[in-house]
Scaffold this motif. Structure first.
Motif, PDB file in Angstrom:
ATOM      1  N   TYR A 150       0.839  -1.211   0.000  1.00 53.00           N
ATOM      2  CA  TYR A 150       0.000   0.000   0.000  1.00 53.00           C
ATOM      3  C   TYR A 150       0.866   1.251   0.000  1.00 53.00           C
ATOM      4  O   TYR A 150       0.623   2.213  -0.748  1.00 53.00           O
ATOM      5  CB  TYR A 150      -0.912  -0.028   1.225  1.00 53.00           C
ATOM      6  CG  TYR A 150      -1.794   1.187   1.366  1.00 53.00           C
ATOM      7  CD1 TYR A 150      -3.002   1.278   0.676  1.00 53.00           C
ATOM      8  CD2 TYR A 150      -1.425   2.249   2.191  1.00 53.00           C
ATOM      9  CE1 TYR A 150      -3.813   2.394   0.803  1.00 53.00           C
ATOM     10  CE2 TYR A 150      -2.222   3.365   2.319  1.00 53.00           C
ATOM     11  CZ  TYR A 150      -3.414   3.435   1.624  1.00 53.00           C
ATOM     12  OH  TYR A 150      -4.200   4.551   1.745  1.00 53.00           O
ATOM     13  N   ASN A 151       1.909   1.250   0.841  1.00 56.08           N
ATOM     14  CA  ASN A 151       2.756   2.439   0.949  1.00 56.08           C
ATOM     15  C   ASN A 151       3.696   2.588  -0.232  1.00 56.08           C
ATOM     16  O   ASN A 151       3.977   3.706  -0.672  1.00 56.08           O
ATOM     17  CB  ASN A 151       3.542   2.390   2.264  1.00 56.08           C
ATOM     18  CG  ASN A 151       2.673   2.735   3.451  1.00 56.08           C
ATOM     19  OD1 ASN A 151       2.372   3.896   3.689  1.00 56.08           O
ATOM     20  ND2 ASN A 151       2.238   1.725   4.193  1.00 56.08           N
ATOM     21  N   ASN A 170       3.143   6.560  -6.670  1.00 52.06           N
ATOM     22  CA  ASN A 170       2.126   7.414  -7.296  1.00 52.06           C
ATOM     23  C   ASN A 170       2.408   8.891  -7.069  1.00 52.06           C
ATOM     24  O   ASN A 170       1.984   9.737  -7.862  1.00 52.06           O
ATOM     25  CB  ASN A 170       0.736   7.071  -6.751  1.00 52.06           C
ATOM     26  CG  ASN A 170       0.192   5.793  -7.341  1.00 52.06           C
ATOM     27  OD1 ASN A 170       0.613   5.374  -8.415  1.00 52.06           O
ATOM     28  ND2 ASN A 170      -0.720   5.151  -6.640  1.00 52.06           N
ATOM     29  N   ARG A 171       3.114   9.201  -5.962  1.00 55.78           N
ATOM     30  CA  ARG A 171       3.437  10.605  -5.691  1.00 55.78           C
ATOM     31  C   ARG A 171       4.697  11.064  -6.408  1.00 55.78           C
ATOM     32  O   ARG A 171       4.932  12.261  -6.529  1.00 55.78           O
ATOM     33  CB  ARG A 171       3.608  10.821  -4.180  1.00 55.78           C
ATOM     34  CG  ARG A 171       2.304  10.848  -3.414  1.00 55.78           C
ATOM     35  CD  ARG A 171       2.520  11.393  -2.013  1.00 55.78           C
ATOM     36  NE  ARG A 171       3.306  10.490  -1.209  1.00 55.78           N
ATOM     37  CZ  ARG A 171       2.789   9.503  -0.485  1.00 55.78           C
ATOM     38  NH1 ARG A 171       1.486   9.301  -0.473  1.00 55.78           N
ATOM     39  NH2 ARG A 171       3.555   8.725   0.232  1.00 55.78           N
ATOM     40  N   ASN A 192      -1.417  10.160 -11.873  1.00 56.12           N
ATOM     41  CA  ASN A 192      -1.933   8.811 -12.113  1.00 56.12           C
ATOM     42  C   ASN A 192      -1.575   8.276 -13.490  1.00 56.12           C
ATOM     43  O   ASN A 192      -2.172   7.314 -13.955  1.00 56.12           O
ATOM     44  CB  ASN A 192      -3.458   8.795 -11.940  1.00 56.12           C
ATOM     45  CG  ASN A 192      -3.862   9.146 -10.535  1.00 56.12           C
ATOM     46  OD1 ASN A 192      -3.206   8.755  -9.574  1.00 56.12           O
ATOM     47  ND2 ASN A 192      -4.940   9.909 -10.402  1.00 56.12           N
ATOM     48  N   GLU A 244       3.012   1.645  -3.267  1.00 60.64           N
ATOM     49  CA  GLU A 244       2.151   2.133  -4.347  1.00 60.64           C
ATOM     50  C   GLU A 244       1.880   3.622  -4.158  1.00 60.64           C
ATOM     51  O   GLU A 244       1.891   4.403  -5.116  1.00 60.64           O
ATOM     52  CB  GLU A 244       0.836   1.351  -4.341  1.00 60.64           C
ATOM     53  CG  GLU A 244       0.005   1.499  -5.597  1.00 60.64           C
ATOM     54  CD  GLU A 244       0.628   0.823  -6.801  1.00 60.64           C
ATOM     55  OE1 GLU A 244       1.501  -0.055  -6.622  1.00 60.64           O
ATOM     56  OE2 GLU A 244       0.290   1.203  -7.938  1.00 60.64           O
ATOM     57  N   GLY A 245       1.648   4.020  -2.887  1.00 57.46           N
ATOM     58  CA  GLY A 245       1.393   5.434  -2.624  1.00 57.46           C
ATOM     59  C   GLY A 245       2.590   6.309  -2.932  1.00 57.46           C
ATOM     60  O   GLY A 245       2.455   7.387  -3.517  1.00 57.46           O
ATOM     61  N   HIS A 249       1.416   5.005   5.898  1.00 59.79           N
ATOM     62  CA  HIS A 249       0.049   5.058   6.393  1.00 59.79           C
ATOM     63  C   HIS A 249      -0.535   3.658   6.422  1.00 59.79           C
ATOM     64  O   HIS A 249      -0.308   2.867   5.507  1.00 59.79           O
ATOM     65  CB  HIS A 249      -0.783   5.974   5.486  1.00 59.79           C
ATOM     66  CG  HIS A 249      -2.220   6.036   5.877  1.00 59.79           C
ATOM     67  ND1 HIS A 249      -2.631   6.589   7.079  1.00 59.79           N
ATOM     68  CD2 HIS A 249      -3.337   5.602   5.252  1.00 59.79           C
ATOM     69  CE1 HIS A 249      -3.944   6.485   7.157  1.00 59.79           C
ATOM     70  NE2 HIS A 249      -4.397   5.888   6.070  1.00 59.79           N
TER      71      HIS A 249
END
Length: 289
Positions: free
Chosen positions: A41-42, A48-49, A127, A44-45, A259
């Motif tokens: 999850y992190n 993406n940033r 994105n 990927e986050g 997160h």
């Protein structure tokens, strides 16, 4: 149904040591799965940033006319992966260079003419960080007569995708492996419990109990064990996240961007219950009674 639940709860109490060992084993497995999903999850986050900080610099040939520049800006403005463009003229580039070298201005002393090239800075959409599309745009730009060179984070781009794809591949394998291990633990536990209660089951059969009636308590037990293991794994994942946020983050501020979605913590007990029922179903399917 109520009687089956009572039988399952009764078995959970009388065989508590076996069940506790099973719950801990499942909890450890789901804790590892929780960490994997947390990491994915992190990662990927973060990836993406990255496009927000990733830019492509297009250096134009000296003497490129306004018409060609405007055509190129129009073309880039319509590209679906481009967030924004910024044209930097030769004069603006020199001003930026002088500003950045204000503590070493002597380097530019004696400069008779501006040696810099006009350029266009391209910011990519958050994105739309697709390597194929980005490289396609860069190759197209390099083929234009008005473009002298294109500079972009090729190594960074490659590293990002290598890490992300590698982590996804390894994680998929580990998730599959641990899921199978949890199913096997439930399978073995239910099989042991079945043989320990064989006399009781024989009595049920003599009284005319159906297979469904005999199987249901074991399915409830398997699901309950998986659910409790999921609670344990979810709690462990949450405690570790709080530990990182509370203690480690003071020494490693970069970890502050991490997160933990509460949905992931809530999904672990549900996932554990499903895996427990699957393991119980497989165990009962291989038994003849």
């Amino acid at each position: 149904m109520i009687y089956s639940i009572k039988l399952a709860l009764k078995s959970l109490w009388f065989e508590k040591w076996i069940h506790m060992l099973t719950v801990v084993t499942i909890g450890v497995g789901l804790f590892v799965l929780g960490l994997i999903f947390f990491s994915l999850y992190n990662i990927e986050g973060i990836t993406n940033r990255l496009p927000e900080r990733f830019s492509v610099m297009v250096f134009l040939s000296d003497g490129t006319g306004n018409r060609e520049i405007n055509n190129l800006k129009t073309r880039l403005g319509k590209d679906p992966i481009v967030e924004s463009i910024k044209y930097i003229s030769k004069d603006d580039a020199l001003v930026e260079l002088r500003t950045s070298l204000k503590d070493a201005a002597y380097i530019l002393e004696g400069l008779d003419e501006n040696p810099l090239f006009p350029s266009i800075e391209i910011k990519l959409k958050k994105n739309s960080f697709d390597r194929t599309r980005v490289e396609g745009l860069i190759n197209e730009l390099k083929g234009l007569r008005s473009v002298d060179d294109v500079v972009y984070g090729e190594d960074l781009l490659g590293t990002i995708y290598t890490i992300r794809n590698g982590v996804k591949t390894i994680s998929a394998g580990v998730i599959l492996l641990f899921s199978m291990a949890i199913i096997f633990v439930c399978y073995s536990t239910v099989k042991i419990l079945f043989y320990r209660r064989k006399e009781e089951i024989e009595i049920f059969k003599l009284l005319g109990a159906t297979k469904g009636f005999i199987r249901l308590p074991f399915l409830i037990e398997g699901g309950t064990l998986g659910f409790l293991g999921g609670l344990l794994g979810g709690a462990g994942t949450y405690v570790l996240y709080r530990f990182i946020n509370g203690l480690v983050i003071s020494d490693f501020p970069m970890l502050g961007v991490m997160h933990l979605p509460l949905g992931l913590v809530a999904a672990l007990p549900a996932g554990g219950a499903i895996l427990g029922i699957i393991g119980s179903t497989i165990a009962l399917g291989r038994l003849r009674f």
